[in-house]
Write an enzyme that holds these catalytic residues in place. Structure first.
Site, PDB file in Angstrom:
ATOM      1  N   GLU B 130      -7.591  -0.367  -1.073  1.00 46.98           N
ATOM      2  CA  GLU B 130      -8.291   0.255   0.049  1.00 46.98           C
ATOM      3  C   GLU B 130      -8.252  -0.699   1.233  1.00 46.98           C
ATOM      4  O   GLU B 130      -8.481  -1.883   1.096  1.00 46.98           O
ATOM      5  CB  GLU B 130      -9.735   0.568  -0.390  1.00 46.98           C
ATOM      6  N   ILE B 131      -7.981  -0.130   2.403  1.00 45.50           N
ATOM      7  CA  ILE B 131      -7.812  -0.979   3.583  1.00 45.50           C
ATOM      8  C   ILE B 131      -9.154  -1.314   4.241  1.00 45.50           C
ATOM      9  O   ILE B 131      -9.286  -2.327   4.913  1.00 45.50           O
ATOM     10  CB  ILE B 131      -6.853  -0.293   4.592  1.00 45.50           C
ATOM     11  N   THR B 166      -1.653  -1.017   1.865  1.00 46.12           N
ATOM     12  CA  THR B 166      -0.545  -0.737   0.935  1.00 46.12           C
ATOM     13  C   THR B 166       0.723  -0.333   1.669  1.00 46.12           C
ATOM     14  O   THR B 166       1.811  -0.463   1.119  1.00 46.12           O
ATOM     15  CB  THR B 166      -0.917   0.402  -0.009  1.00 46.12           C
ATOM     16  N   ASP B 188      -5.490  10.180   4.632  1.00 39.77           N
ATOM     17  CA  ASP B 188      -5.819  10.522   6.017  1.00 39.77           C
ATOM     18  C   ASP B 188      -4.687  11.383   6.581  1.00 39.77           C
ATOM     19  O   ASP B 188      -3.520  11.019   6.461  1.00 39.77           O
ATOM     20  CB  ASP B 188      -5.965   9.244   6.858  1.00 39.77           C
ATOM     21  N   THR B 263     -12.506  12.756  -7.408  1.00 43.75           N
ATOM     22  CA  THR B 263     -12.432  12.022  -6.148  1.00 43.75           C
ATOM     23  C   THR B 263     -13.572  12.474  -5.246  1.00 43.75           C
ATOM     24  O   THR B 263     -13.989  13.629  -5.303  1.00 43.75           O
ATOM     25  CB  THR B 263     -11.095  12.312  -5.423  1.00 43.75           C
ATOM     26  N   GLU B 265     -13.487  12.973  -2.072  1.00 47.88           N
ATOM     27  CA  GLU B 265     -13.007  14.027  -1.183  1.00 47.88           C
ATOM     28  C   GLU B 265     -12.891  15.345  -1.939  1.00 47.88           C
ATOM     29  O   GLU B 265     -13.223  16.407  -1.416  1.00 47.88           O
ATOM     30  CB  GLU B 265     -11.653  13.644  -0.572  1.00 47.88           C
TER      31      GLU B 265
HETATM   32  C1  LIG Z   1      -9.760  10.340   3.140  1.00 48.56           C
HETATM   33  S1  LIG Z   1      -9.900   8.857   2.232  1.00 48.56           S
HETATM   34  C2  LIG Z   1      -9.702   9.390   0.526  1.00 48.56           C
HETATM   35  C3  LIG Z   1     -10.404   8.497  -0.436  1.00 48.56           C
HETATM   36  C4  LIG Z   1     -10.221   8.828  -1.922  1.00 48.56           C
HETATM   37  N1  LIG Z   1      -8.827   8.705  -2.320  1.00 48.56           N
HETATM   38  C5  LIG Z   1     -10.763  10.198  -2.255  1.00 48.56           C
HETATM   39  O1  LIG Z   1      -9.929  11.073  -2.536  1.00 48.56           O
HETATM   40  O2  LIG Z   1     -11.944  10.406  -2.236  1.00 48.56           O
HETATM   41  C6  LIG Z   1      -8.413   7.972   2.543  1.00 48.56           C
HETATM   42  C7  LIG Z   1      -8.573   6.498   2.312  1.00 48.56           C
HETATM   43  O3  LIG Z   1      -7.347   5.821   2.436  1.00 48.56           O
HETATM   44  C8  LIG Z   1      -7.581   4.571   3.040  1.00 48.56           C
HETATM   45  N2  LIG Z   1      -6.333   4.076   3.625  1.00 48.56           N
HETATM   46  C9  LIG Z   1      -5.695   4.582   4.719  1.00 48.56           C
HETATM   47  N3  LIG Z   1      -4.586   3.868   4.971  1.00 48.56           N
HETATM   48  C10 LIG Z   1      -4.516   2.895   4.028  1.00 48.56           C
HETATM   49  C11 LIG Z   1      -3.596   1.851   3.775  1.00 48.56           C
HETATM   50  N4  LIG Z   1      -2.538   1.664   4.569  1.00 48.56           N
HETATM   51  N5  LIG Z   1      -3.816   1.033   2.721  1.00 48.56           N
HETATM   52  C12 LIG Z   1      -4.900   1.231   1.930  1.00 48.56           C
HETATM   53  N6  LIG Z   1      -5.794   2.191   2.133  1.00 48.56           N
HETATM   54  C13 LIG Z   1      -5.616   3.034   3.160  1.00 48.56           C
HETATM   55  C14 LIG Z   1      -8.662   4.872   4.050  1.00 48.56           C
HETATM   56  O4  LIG Z   1      -9.382   3.711   4.438  1.00 48.56           O
HETATM   57  C15 LIG Z   1      -9.518   5.857   3.299  1.00 48.56           C
HETATM   58  O5  LIG Z   1     -10.560   5.243   2.605  1.00 48.56           O
END
Ligand SMILES: C[S@@+](CC[C@H](N)C(=O)[O-])C[C@H]1O[C@@H](n2cnc3c(N)ncnc32)[C@H](O)[C@@H]1O
Lengths: 476, 290
Positions: B130-131, B166, B188, B263, B265
């Site tokens: 997670e970023i 990532t 996202d 999840t 979401e």
């Molecule tokens: C909409 S959330 C979904 C979270 C979880 N997977 C769920 O389904 O509940 C998308 C997540 O991806 C993370 N994210 C976006 N770009 C990323 C990256 N380059 N590396 C790691 N995490 C990332 C965001 O910070 C965010 O927490």
């Protein structure tokens, strides 16, 4: 003061019974070419030359320009002669063009194509068969383009996803339905999109209208690319700002990553393959890294930083360039060139940004390191073969800034922007070479033009800027 | 930003209370963070130079390998001849673990999927990536609490979370063909066209997923945004290293159900009676060189 030669390229070729060398120099937005037989020319052709003609019905003397080449200000960033020595491929930075030139027997350049890329290209490689240009861009992608654009080069770019990504949409459908769950900001974008759609002004990017295939991509700025063949297999080597060196298969399997060479702490800016096939990589680290890249094995680190600081400290006017605490002295590698005269040994020259010297490195059980002092900061290096056994090194040096500085404007005039290690080669200065040659005696045209120091600096010195700043830009 | 220091302080006090109370589960409200992080910027990330340098033992302490005397002996004799890599001091804790991570949840958010997967794959190491810093801290605190609550069964020792971008640094954490499953859940959407390269699935990024996956390994995707679903399917189908797994085959795959239900979401979409789009891809064996 002239614009320095920000990039150089050279080749030897034989036409008929003639054996000659050609030297190319990117000088601001001009591409200058000279041969050992004394011929030379400049591209774009200068005014009063072929691009300007008398229009018969106009009053005499009134001239009409056929091409806007004189207004072109985009600077040459990279030059590459094809393996068959018939073409030069060039990048011009600001306009994001890849230009292909044909070199004629009289040492003139004829532009065959100019292709505007979506993102600024930053490095080039050619496949050994000269069929394909590999172009690495600032956005991290590598595209393959045919060297010679086919006659019917229409809209045949195949960028995966492009059809849905950039092709004009016939019917606009919003990217999601309102029902779906979104963060506040996503919802705003979506609402905006729908509003625009209702007004009928959804702008979609024009797809590039020439053949270009997306081969691979990093999520980082690419800094260098190399192509090589081992046992009949092609490999693409790419380097990025996030310390990566990636080894991919050559086309048509460029989507397969074979391995990475991991070991840099700072950005990687240059890759170079040696005579025996080792990989040398350099960037923002004090060391060059030597790789058995087929096995991702780091063989050796060669500390060039200390050689450079020792060199600077040995020269009265340069000592102050090295900080008191030598460990904080930073270098940024701007070029690594394998010496073509050494088929048996792995030796190469290295330049760093803002350093008035080259480092000569010879690998072996005992690494040999030597610095070669220059009158100005080293910009680019090329090799010219004078005879079967003698080569000479041509170095372009910065005549605008003080040696050791990337910002202070120098007061003295440098007698030549090119430095030759072997003085047997004819001396070549800007005036002798470019402006009066081929264009009928417009002597000194270059020197009358004042160069803007800031513009020169931006063209010459961008590598140290790749270094990440401490603290970063953390968002909470 | 006004109010920032107060927020920081509250978080700080909360962190202390959490540390004093080992098995206490963290509360999400203390870890909220702006929804989008820019994957192109540098942040102040820490990441290993290469997978071998990763300190895995601190993330999976139950799997840490003890420094074996034999091993050290070997290292020492080797280093005598090369004198290149210094041998770590006698008491240096080992960074290595006894088995590699095999499941990665990319953009794991608050980690719902991780905590559902952990008991399902008790012998497999699972990593959330997670970023966003504080979201990562939440998952890490939750891992700590769950481990403390389950000392008798050693549950949740196989799950952990790391802060990482990532899109840039996946190969810094995993070596070639290390992973058997990658989850990309509700990424996202990045609707704006100029941000499409920020999407977590793209033709070029798929090469990195293929690199870290074993042949036969899987990429699981789920989203509620139809356009993004089509984008991910399109880009994965176009990539020669991946083939789509047929729906019939998915019925017997427990991971798909977990991904739909567990999840964060997924739960939100459920509450809003939204649609969920699932697509799963298999990483194929690399073809011979042409
Ligand atoms: C909409 S959330 C979904 C979270 C979880 N997977 C769920 O389904 O509940 C998308 C997540 O991806 C993370 N994210 C976006 N770009 C990323 C990256 N380059 N590396 C790691 N995490 C990332 C965001 O910070 C965010 O927490």
């Amino acid at each position: 003061m002239n614009f320095p030669y920000q990039c150089l390229e050279a080749c030897n070729r034989s036409t008929g019974d003639r054996n000659e060398w050609l030297l190319f120099g990117g000088c601001g937005s001009d591409l200058v070419i000279q041969s050992s037989s004394g011929e030379s020319s400049v591209w774009p052709p200068q005014k009063d030359e072929s691009d300007v003609v008398d229009e018969p019905q106009e009053p005499p003397g009134k001239k009409i320009k056929l091409s806007p080449s004189n207004e072109r200000t985009s600077t040459f960033a990279c030059l590459k002669v094809s393996n068959d020595k018939k073409h030069v491929v060039a990048i011009t930075s600001e306009d994001k063009y890849i230009r292909v030139f044909k070199i004629d027997s009289k040492c003139r350049l004829q532009q065959l194509s100019e292709r505007c890329m979506a993102r600024r290209p930053c490095a080039l490689a050619l496949t050994p068969d000269d069929e394909t240009i590999l172009c690495a861009d600032k956005f991290g992608d590598v595209y393959a383009l045919p060297l010679i654009a086919p006659a019917d080069d229409g809209q045949n770019g195949t960028e995966p996803g492009e059809a849905t990504d950039t092709a004009p949409q016939k019917e606009f459908s919003p990217a999601a339905s309102i029902l779906t769950v979104h963060s506040g900001s996503n919802r705003k974008v979506l609402e905006e999109q729908m509003k625009q759609a209702s007004k009928g002004k959804v702008k979609t990017k024009e797809p590039l209208k020439f053949k270009h295939d997306l081969l691979l991509g990093h999520v980082s700025m690419l800094t260098d690319i190399a192509f090589t063949t081992v046992d009949g297999k092609g490999y693409i080597l790419t380097a990025d700002r996030d310390e990566h060196i990636r080894i991919s298969r050559g086309p048509p399997q460029a989507h397969i990553i074979e391995r990475f060479c991991q070991g840099h702490d700072e950005f990687v800016s240059r890759l170079c393959l040696t005579a025996s096939g080792l990989l040398v990589s350099g960037g923002g680290d004090p060391d060059l890294l030597i790789w058995d890249w087929m096995k991702s094995r780091l063989l050796q680190k060669v500390c060039i930083r200390n050689a450079i600081s020792a060199h600077l400290k040995g020269q009265a006017h340069l000592t102050t360039r090295v900080p008191e605490d030598e460990d904080t002295f930073k270098i940024a590698v701007s070029g690594i060139w394998h010496k073509p005269d050494s088929q048996q040994e792995d030796s190469f020259l290295v330049a760093c940004e803002g350093i008035p010297a080259l480092v000569y490195v010879k690998l072996g059980p005992q690494v040999l390191l030597e610095t070669i002092g220059l009158k100005g900061n080293a910009l680019d290096v090329s090799f010219i073969q004078l005879s079967d056994s003698t080569w000479t090194v041509v170095v372009s040096v910065d005549n605008v800034h003080n040696p050791g500085s990337t910002t202070e404007v120098r007061e003295d005039e440098l007698d030549a922007e090119l430095d030759w290690f072997d003085r047997r080669a004819p001396a070549m200065t800007r005036n002798a070479q470019s402006r009066d040659a081929g264009t009928g005696g417009e002597t000194g045209g270059g020197s009358s033009r004042r160069v803007d120091e800031k513009a020169v600096r931006n063209v010459l010195y961008g590598i140290e800027n790749l270094r990440k700043r401490a603290g970063g830009d953390e968002q909470e | 930003m006004p109010g920032e220091p107060a927020k920081k302080q509250r978080r700080g006090e909360y962190q202390v209370s959490l540390e004093e109370n080992e098995g206490k589960l963290p509360q999400k409200k203390f870890y909220r963070q702006r929804a989008h992080a820019n994957p192109f910027s540098d942040h102040s990330l820490t990441y290993p130079k290469c997978p071998e340098e990763m300190d895995w033992a601190s993330y999976y302490p139950a799997y840490a390998v003890q420094n074996q005397d034999e091993q050290k002996q070997e290292q020492r004799t080797e280093s005598e001849s090369h004198d290149q890599h210094p041998v770590p001091p006698e008491d240096a804790p080992s960074k290595a673990i006894s088995k590699p991570v095999e499941i990665a949840d990319i953009g794991c958010g608050f980690g719902g999927l991780l905590f559902a997967l952990a008991p399902k794959f008790p012998d497999t190491l699972i990593l959330g990536m997670e970023i966003r810093t504080s979201v990562t801290s939440y998952v890490q605190d939750k891992v700590r609490a769950l481990r403390a609550q389950n000392t008798s069964t050693s549950s949740f020792q196989n799950v952990s979370c790391i802060r990482a971008n990532t899109m840039k640094f996946l190969p810094n954490f995993f070596s070639k063909a290390q992973l058997s499953k990658i989850f990309l859940c509700f990424p996202d959407p990045h609707f704006k066209q100029r941000k499409h390269k920020a999407r977590i699935v793209s033709y070029t990024l798929n090469s990195e997923y293929a690199y870290v996956l074993k042949p036969g390994g899987m990429v699981y995707t789920i989203t509620d945004v139809k356009d993004l679903h089509e984008w991910m399917v399109g880009h994965l189908e176009k990539h020669p290293s991946f083939e789509r797994v047929k729906d019939e085959e998915l019925e017997s795959d427990a991971c798909v159900e977990i991904m739909r239900q567990e999840t964060e979401e997924g739960k939100k979409v459920e509450r809003n009676k939204g649609e969920k789009f699932v697509a799963v891809f298999r990483r194929m064996k690399d073809p011979p060189w042409p």
